[in-house]
Scaffold this motif. Structure first.
Motif, PDB file in Angstrom:
ATOM      1  N   GLN A 281     -55.129  16.435   0.748  1.00 20.03           N
ATOM      2  CA  GLN A 281     -53.738  16.558   0.324  1.00 20.03           C
ATOM      3  C   GLN A 281     -53.169  15.194  -0.039  1.00 20.03           C
ATOM      4  O   GLN A 281     -53.319  14.222   0.712  1.00 20.03           O
ATOM      5  CB  GLN A 281     -52.897  17.191   1.441  1.00 20.03           C
ATOM      6  CG  GLN A 281     -51.470  17.506   1.053  1.00 20.03           C
ATOM      7  CD  GLN A 281     -50.766  18.350   2.098  1.00 20.03           C
ATOM      8  OE1 GLN A 281     -51.157  18.390   3.269  1.00 20.03           O
ATOM      9  NE2 GLN A 281     -49.729  19.057   1.683  1.00 20.03           N
ATOM     10  N   ILE A 282     -52.504  15.172  -1.172  1.00 23.19           N
ATOM     11  CA  ILE A 282     -51.757  13.997  -1.610  1.00 23.19           C
ATOM     12  C   ILE A 282     -50.298  14.276  -1.315  1.00 23.19           C
ATOM     13  O   ILE A 282     -49.840  15.409  -1.434  1.00 23.19           O
ATOM     14  CB  ILE A 282     -51.975  13.745  -3.106  1.00 23.19           C
ATOM     15  CG1 ILE A 282     -53.468  13.550  -3.391  1.00 23.19           C
ATOM     16  CG2 ILE A 282     -51.183  12.549  -3.594  1.00 23.19           C
ATOM     17  CD1 ILE A 282     -53.805  13.527  -4.859  1.00 23.19           C
ATOM     18  N   ILE A 283     -49.572  13.247  -0.955  1.00 23.99           N
ATOM     19  CA  ILE A 283     -48.153  13.424  -0.635  1.00 23.99           C
ATOM     20  C   ILE A 283     -47.437  14.101  -1.790  1.00 23.99           C
ATOM     21  O   ILE A 283     -47.576  13.695  -2.950  1.00 23.99           O
ATOM     22  CB  ILE A 283     -47.490  12.074  -0.307  1.00 23.99           C
ATOM     23  CG1 ILE A 283     -48.099  11.500   0.980  1.00 23.99           C
ATOM     24  CG2 ILE A 283     -45.981  12.225  -0.164  1.00 23.99           C
ATOM     25  CD1 ILE A 283     -47.580  10.142   1.338  1.00 23.99           C
ATOM     26  N   GLY A 284     -46.713  15.156  -1.455  1.00 24.19           N
ATOM     27  CA  GLY A 284     -45.949  15.866  -2.466  1.00 24.19           C
ATOM     28  C   GLY A 284     -46.696  16.997  -3.136  1.00 24.19           C
ATOM     29  O   GLY A 284     -46.122  17.717  -3.958  1.00 24.19           O
ATOM     30  N   LYS A 285     -47.972  17.158  -2.771  1.00 22.23           N
ATOM     31  CA  LYS A 285     -48.761  18.236  -3.353  1.00 22.23           C
ATOM     32  C   LYS A 285     -49.344  19.113  -2.253  1.00 22.23           C
ATOM     33  O   LYS A 285     -49.383  18.736  -1.089  1.00 22.23           O
ATOM     34  CB  LYS A 285     -49.878  17.661  -4.219  1.00 22.23           C
ATOM     35  CG  LYS A 285     -49.382  16.911  -5.445  1.00 22.23           C
ATOM     36  CD  LYS A 285     -50.534  16.559  -6.369  1.00 22.23           C
ATOM     37  CE  LYS A 285     -50.029  15.894  -7.642  1.00 22.23           C
ATOM     38  NZ  LYS A 285     -51.142  15.574  -8.567  1.00 22.23           N
TER      39      LYS A 285
ATOM     40  N   ARG B 199     -52.372  21.448  -0.348  1.00 17.16           N
ATOM     41  CA  ARG B 199     -53.742  21.144   0.060  1.00 17.16           C
ATOM     42  C   ARG B 199     -54.723  21.682  -0.964  1.00 17.16           C
ATOM     43  O   ARG B 199     -54.614  22.829  -1.395  1.00 17.16           O
ATOM     44  CB  ARG B 199     -54.015  21.728   1.448  1.00 17.16           C
ATOM     45  CG  ARG B 199     -53.232  20.974   2.494  1.00 17.16           C
ATOM     46  CD  ARG B 199     -53.594  21.348   3.904  1.00 17.16           C
ATOM     47  NE  ARG B 199     -52.743  20.595   4.821  1.00 17.16           N
ATOM     48  CZ  ARG B 199     -52.805  20.671   6.134  1.00 17.16           C
ATOM     49  NH1 ARG B 199     -53.704  21.473   6.706  1.00 17.16           N
ATOM     50  NH2 ARG B 199     -52.010  19.951   6.889  1.00 17.16           N
TER      51      ARG B 199
ATOM     52  N   ALA C  36     -56.705  10.549  -0.529  1.00 16.83           N
ATOM     53  CA  ALA C  36     -55.902  11.636   0.028  1.00 16.83           C
ATOM     54  C   ALA C  36     -56.091  11.668   1.541  1.00 16.83           C
ATOM     55  O   ALA C  36     -56.947  10.960   2.081  1.00 16.83           O
ATOM     56  CB  ALA C  36     -56.332  12.979  -0.565  1.00 16.83           C
ATOM     57  N   VAL C  37     -55.311  12.501   2.198  1.00 18.06           N
ATOM     58  CA  VAL C  37     -55.575  12.829   3.596  1.00 18.06           C
ATOM     59  C   VAL C  37     -56.516  14.024   3.598  1.00 18.06           C
ATOM     60  O   VAL C  37     -56.238  15.037   2.952  1.00 18.06           O
ATOM     61  CB  VAL C  37     -54.281  13.159   4.355  1.00 18.06           C
ATOM     62  CG1 VAL C  37     -54.604  13.579   5.785  1.00 18.06           C
ATOM     63  CG2 VAL C  37     -53.338  11.965   4.342  1.00 18.06           C
TER      64      VAL C  37
ATOM     65  N   LEU D  37     -57.126   9.773   6.707  1.00 20.14           N
ATOM     66  CA  LEU D  37     -56.765   9.212   5.414  1.00 20.14           C
ATOM     67  C   LEU D  37     -57.947   8.484   4.790  1.00 20.14           C
ATOM     68  O   LEU D  37     -58.567   7.620   5.424  1.00 20.14           O
ATOM     69  CB  LEU D  37     -55.590   8.243   5.568  1.00 20.14           C
ATOM     70  CG  LEU D  37     -55.154   7.480   4.313  1.00 20.14           C
ATOM     71  CD1 LEU D  37     -54.670   8.449   3.236  1.00 20.14           C
ATOM     72  CD2 LEU D  37     -54.064   6.466   4.663  1.00 20.14           C
TER      73      LEU D  37
ATOM     74  N   THR E 174     -58.753   6.162   1.462  1.00 20.65           N
ATOM     75  CA  THR E 174     -58.186   5.419   0.352  1.00 20.65           C
ATOM     76  C   THR E 174     -59.328   4.764  -0.418  1.00 20.65           C
ATOM     77  O   THR E 174     -60.114   4.012   0.158  1.00 20.65           O
ATOM     78  CB  THR E 174     -57.219   4.326   0.844  1.00 20.65           C
ATOM     79  OG1 THR E 174     -56.192   4.927   1.638  1.00 20.65           O
ATOM     80  CG2 THR E 174     -56.592   3.603  -0.340  1.00 20.65           C
TER      81      THR E 174
END
Length: 122
Positions: free
Chosen positions: A37-41, A43, A90-91, A117, A119
């Motif tokens: 999951q990316i922030i704002g999106k 899973r 992403a997480v 996380l 990166t």
């Protein structure tokens, strides 16, 4: 309940292995999946494996780069990430499926880990 680990900072093209441990041994008879999951999106499905490890599925974006595997004796599922790309940042979450087979849908899972996380730098 599920303990995801192994995340961190990695350079594009390197390798990274995520682990999902199940101390209570709740998923020995269930499929397990990895989502991210990316922030704002929402899973996004990454990979899943059935309870015996004989069948796996992958998102098109990671096929031939990521490999999911499991060791039921250790109650652990792994996600080997080869040649990661910045867009893989992403997480990452692992989850226990509702059945013995694997699923590509979030709805197919009932227990979720806390996430780790990843990166990927270019």
């Amino acid at each position: 309940q599920l303990q995801a680990s192994g995340g961190g900072l990695v350079q594009a093209g390197d390798s990274l292995r995520l682990s999902c441990a199940d101390p209570r041994r709740t998923f020995s008879n269930n499929g397990v999946g990895w989502f991210r999951q990316i922030i704002g999106k929402g899973r996004e499905f990454v990979a899943s494996i059935d309870w015996r490890g004989g069948s796996s599925r992958y998102a098109d974006s990671v096929i031939d780069r990521f490999t999911i595997s499991r060791d039921n004796g250790k109650s652990t599922v792994y996600l080997q990430m080869r040649n990661p790309k910045p867009e893989d940042t992403a997480v990452y979450y692992c989850a226990v499926a509702r059945s013995s087979s694997s699923s590509t849908s979030v709805d197919g899972y009932r227990y979720w880990g806390q996430g780790t996380l990843v990166t990927v730098s270019s």
